[in-house]
Design an enzyme around this catalytic site. Structure first.
Site, PDB file in Angstrom:
ATOM      1  N   GLN A  62       0.808  -1.227   0.000  1.00 50.03           N
ATOM      2  CA  GLN A  62       0.000   0.000   0.000  1.00 50.03           C
ATOM      3  C   GLN A  62       0.843   1.279   0.000  1.00 50.03           C
ATOM      4  O   GLN A  62       0.565   2.202  -0.763  1.00 50.03           O
ATOM      5  CB  GLN A  62      -0.941   0.006   1.201  1.00 50.03           C
ATOM      6  CG  GLN A  62      -1.859   1.219   1.241  1.00 50.03           C
ATOM      7  CD  GLN A  62      -2.766   1.212   2.445  1.00 50.03           C
ATOM      8  OE1 GLN A  62      -3.776   0.522   2.474  1.00 50.03           O
ATOM      9  NE2 GLN A  62      -2.403   1.949   3.459  1.00 50.03           N
ATOM     10  N   GLU A  75      -3.111   9.319  -1.817  1.00 53.60           N
ATOM     11  CA  GLU A  75      -2.385  10.130  -0.832  1.00 53.60           C
ATOM     12  C   GLU A  75      -1.280  10.950  -1.492  1.00 53.60           C
ATOM     13  O   GLU A  75      -0.414  11.487  -0.803  1.00 53.60           O
ATOM     14  CB  GLU A  75      -1.811   9.235   0.270  1.00 53.60           C
ATOM     15  CG  GLU A  75      -2.898   8.530   1.074  1.00 53.60           C
ATOM     16  CD  GLU A  75      -2.367   7.820   2.307  1.00 53.60           C
ATOM     17  OE1 GLU A  75      -1.144   7.835   2.546  1.00 53.60           O
ATOM     18  OE2 GLU A  75      -3.196   7.255   3.052  1.00 53.60           O
ATOM     19  N   ASP A 133      -1.507  -1.231  12.569  1.00 55.16           N
ATOM     20  CA  ASP A 133      -2.523  -0.223  12.214  1.00 55.16           C
ATOM     21  C   ASP A 133      -3.897  -0.886  12.303  1.00 55.16           C
ATOM     22  O   ASP A 133      -4.562  -0.792  13.343  1.00 55.16           O
ATOM     23  CB  ASP A 133      -2.224   0.314  10.813  1.00 55.16           C
ATOM     24  CG  ASP A 133      -3.319   1.204  10.259  1.00 55.16           C
ATOM     25  OD1 ASP A 133      -4.214   1.609  11.010  1.00 55.16           O
ATOM     26  OD2 ASP A 133      -3.296   1.516   9.044  1.00 55.16           O
ATOM     27  N   LYS A 193      -4.531   6.752  15.079  1.00 55.67           N
ATOM     28  CA  LYS A 193      -5.460   7.457  14.189  1.00 55.67           C
ATOM     29  C   LYS A 193      -6.703   7.783  15.010  1.00 55.67           C
ATOM     30  O   LYS A 193      -7.483   6.884  15.338  1.00 55.67           O
ATOM     31  CB  LYS A 193      -5.868   6.549  13.030  1.00 55.67           C
ATOM     32  CG  LYS A 193      -4.768   6.251  12.005  1.00 55.67           C
ATOM     33  CD  LYS A 193      -5.248   5.166  11.045  1.00 55.67           C
ATOM     34  CE  LYS A 193      -4.385   5.075   9.798  1.00 55.67           C
ATOM     35  NZ  LYS A 193      -4.752   3.889   8.965  1.00 55.67           N
ATOM     36  N   ARG A 229      -5.418   9.765   7.461  1.00 55.26           N
ATOM     37  CA  ARG A 229      -6.115   8.735   6.695  1.00 55.26           C
ATOM     38  C   ARG A 229      -5.937   9.019   5.199  1.00 55.26           C
ATOM     39  O   ARG A 229      -5.477  10.086   4.816  1.00 55.26           O
ATOM     40  CB  ARG A 229      -7.619   8.735   7.020  1.00 55.26           C
ATOM     41  CG  ARG A 229      -7.972   8.518   8.488  1.00 55.26           C
ATOM     42  CD  ARG A 229      -7.342   7.305   9.127  1.00 55.26           C
ATOM     43  NE  ARG A 229      -7.613   6.027   8.475  1.00 55.26           N
ATOM     44  CZ  ARG A 229      -8.379   5.053   8.967  1.00 55.26           C
ATOM     45  NH1 ARG A 229      -8.967   5.229  10.126  1.00 55.26           N
ATOM     46  NH2 ARG A 229      -8.518   3.898   8.339  1.00 55.26           N
TER      47      ARG A 229
HETATM   48  P1  PGA Z   1      -6.430   4.299   5.269  1.00 51.24           P
HETATM   49  O1  PGA Z   1      -4.908   3.943   5.128  1.00 51.24           O
HETATM   50  O2  PGA Z   1      -6.550   5.663   5.794  1.00 51.24           O
HETATM   51  O3  PGA Z   1      -6.956   4.152   3.851  1.00 51.24           O
HETATM   52  O4  PGA Z   1      -7.036   3.263   6.166  1.00 51.24           O
HETATM   53  C1  PGA Z   1      -3.870   4.676   5.699  1.00 51.24           C
HETATM   54  C2  PGA Z   1      -2.903   3.745   6.416  1.00 51.24           C
HETATM   55  O5  PGA Z   1      -3.065   2.523   6.339  1.00 51.24           O
HETATM   56  O6  PGA Z   1      -2.016   4.190   7.102  1.00 51.24           O
HETATM   57 ZN    ZN Z   2      -1.840   1.266   7.486  1.00 52.62          ZN
END
Ligand code: PGA
Ligand code: ZN
Length: 414
Positions: free
Chosen positions: A156, A198, A303, A326, A355
């Site tokens: 990712q 992002e 996470d 988060k 996010r």
């Molecule tokens: P998400 O991913 O905000 O799409 O969940 C961000 C991350 O995994 O850090």
């Molecule tokens: Zn993550």
């Protein structure tokens, strides 16, 4: 002490052009308004299944203007713990599905902003009190894959960490050079296809490992030394790859067992200057996570695995050695802070994180600075919802001047 006079919600739009909710909190003495605080809820794409639940945005706006407003009015805005406790009570569910974590986090943060505004201090200062602070070390995305690029590659986030930088500002200088170099490399191969959610380049790779080679190439092209000046951080978000007890690497048309994936990550860590790896296994695959953490010489971040839950961190039993924080995964500032406290107690590192769906809201930078969380992740080095946060960090660093604690990069990753 200022009290909460009024709270409003409104619908605004996020970086993916999706609806989200903003909260505005008016505070004052008697009936005289003194200050206003405002915050916007972000939204994830690769969300953990145990994250607090959101409600649709019209419902969130309605909840803020009715139940939340009525329940929080007249509370002291400086008493964040009480405010958040009241929010949790008003919600009354274990997963925040009545009020919505989006409504709750926007209000919780807006209250903190309103209190800071009433005290005429920046939010980080209100949170830090008399403690000395420093800027956090950024993890900055260069290529964005996974759920943020329609599964174009399996990993990712391919990120850099400027481990050798002497300041936040210097880390951003270096990142700008690496980001530009990465774009030039892709353009030369005819593989520049814009950016993912992002702001990282769309990953036009033939294998997941090619992303690592490109990252090393970009760091070198920028005149920096991979491993000395700049390390690599990965977010695998492996929950997204996990089906039927195995890990599916769609880009490479391969299916790996947890043991095979474990071996592959260790080989990557051996071969590349990787300093951090996030969610290397699925949120439900605790045994694999534990075995890997034991064998892994670098930072292993949970996470989806922790979803910012203090309890999950306390019960981790050796899974991961760092926590992603988060606020919208739990719903309130107080719970997010509790998770950071649990992490510190357990000897875990921590990273405050944005996010994939974000806005101009820069609150999380203040949380990292004010709470003394030494790492920060907000996506790439493009798109203003990301740059707003990096730029806020520059302002804070400048305002701290010589009063700042030493910038922690070299110490964190030595
Ligand atoms: P998400 O991913 O905000 O799409 O969940 C961000 C991350 O995994 O850090
Ligand atoms: Zn993550």
């Amino acid at each position: 002490m200022a009290k909460i006079l009024d709270i409003r919600g409104r619908q605004v739009w996020d970086s993916r052009g999706r609806r989200t909710v903003e909260a505005e909190v008016v505070v004052g003495r008697g009936t005289t308004p003194l200050a206003t605080g405002r915050a916007i809820a972000p939204a994830g794409a690769s969300t953990g299944s145990a994250e607090a639940k959101t409600v649709d945005v019209p419902t969130a706006v309605h909840n803020i203007g009715t139940r939340i407003r009525d329940g929080l009015r007249a509370l002291s805005v400086s008493d964040q713990a009480r405010i958040d406790e009241r929010l949790i009570d008003l919600d009354g569910t274990p997963d925040r599905s009545r009020l919505g974590a989006n409504a709750m986090v926007a209000v919780s943060l807006a209250c903190a902003h309103a209190d800071a505004a009433a005290q005429k201090v920046p939010l980080w200062k209100k949170l830090a009190g008399d403690r000395r602070v420093s800027l956090p070390v950024p993890q900055i995305q260069i290529f964005g894959g996974g759920a943020h690029a329609r599964g174009r590659c399996d990993v990712q986030d391919y990120m850099i960490v400027c481990t050798g930088a002497g300041s936040f500002a210097e880390a951003l200088e270096w990142t700008a050079q690496v980001y530009a170099a990465a774009g030039q490399r892709l353009a030369r191969r005819g593989a520049l296809q814009g950016v993912a959610d992002e702001g990282g380049y769309w990953p036009a790779f033939k294998s997941n490992e090619e992303g690592l080679l490109e990252l090393i190439g970009a760091i070198s092209d920028a005149g920096l030394e991979p491993g000395t000046d700049v390390g690599i951080a990965l977010d695998i978000a492996a929950t997204q790859l996990y089906r039927g007890g195995n890990y599916h690497l769609a880009l490479e048309n391969r299916i790996l067992s947890a043991e095979q994936l474990h071996a592959m990550w260790l080989r990557w860590i051996e071969s590349y200057p990787i300093v951090s790896i996030e969610d290397p296994f699925a949120e439900t695959d605790s045994a694999a996570m534990r075995a890997f953490t034991k064998a892994c010489p670098v930072q292993v971040v949970g996470d989806d695995f922790f979803v910012t839950s203090a309890d999950k961190v306390r019960n981790a039993a050796g899974a991961c050695n760092a926590v992603l924080l988060k606020p919208n995964q739990v719903g309130t500032l107080t719970e997010t802070l509790a998770c950071w406290d649990a992490a510190r107690t357990a000897g875990y590192k921590a990273i405050v994180s944005a996010r994939s769906g974000e806005t101009e809201d820069v609150s999380i930078v203040h949380l990292a600075v004010g709470w003394g969380v030494p790492q920060l992740k907000v996506g790439s080095f493009a798109r203003s919802e990301r740059m707003a946060k990096w730029n806020e960090g520059l302002r804070i660093e400048e305002s701290l001047g010589a009063k700042a604690l030493p910038y922690p990069a070299r110490k964190l990753f030595e």
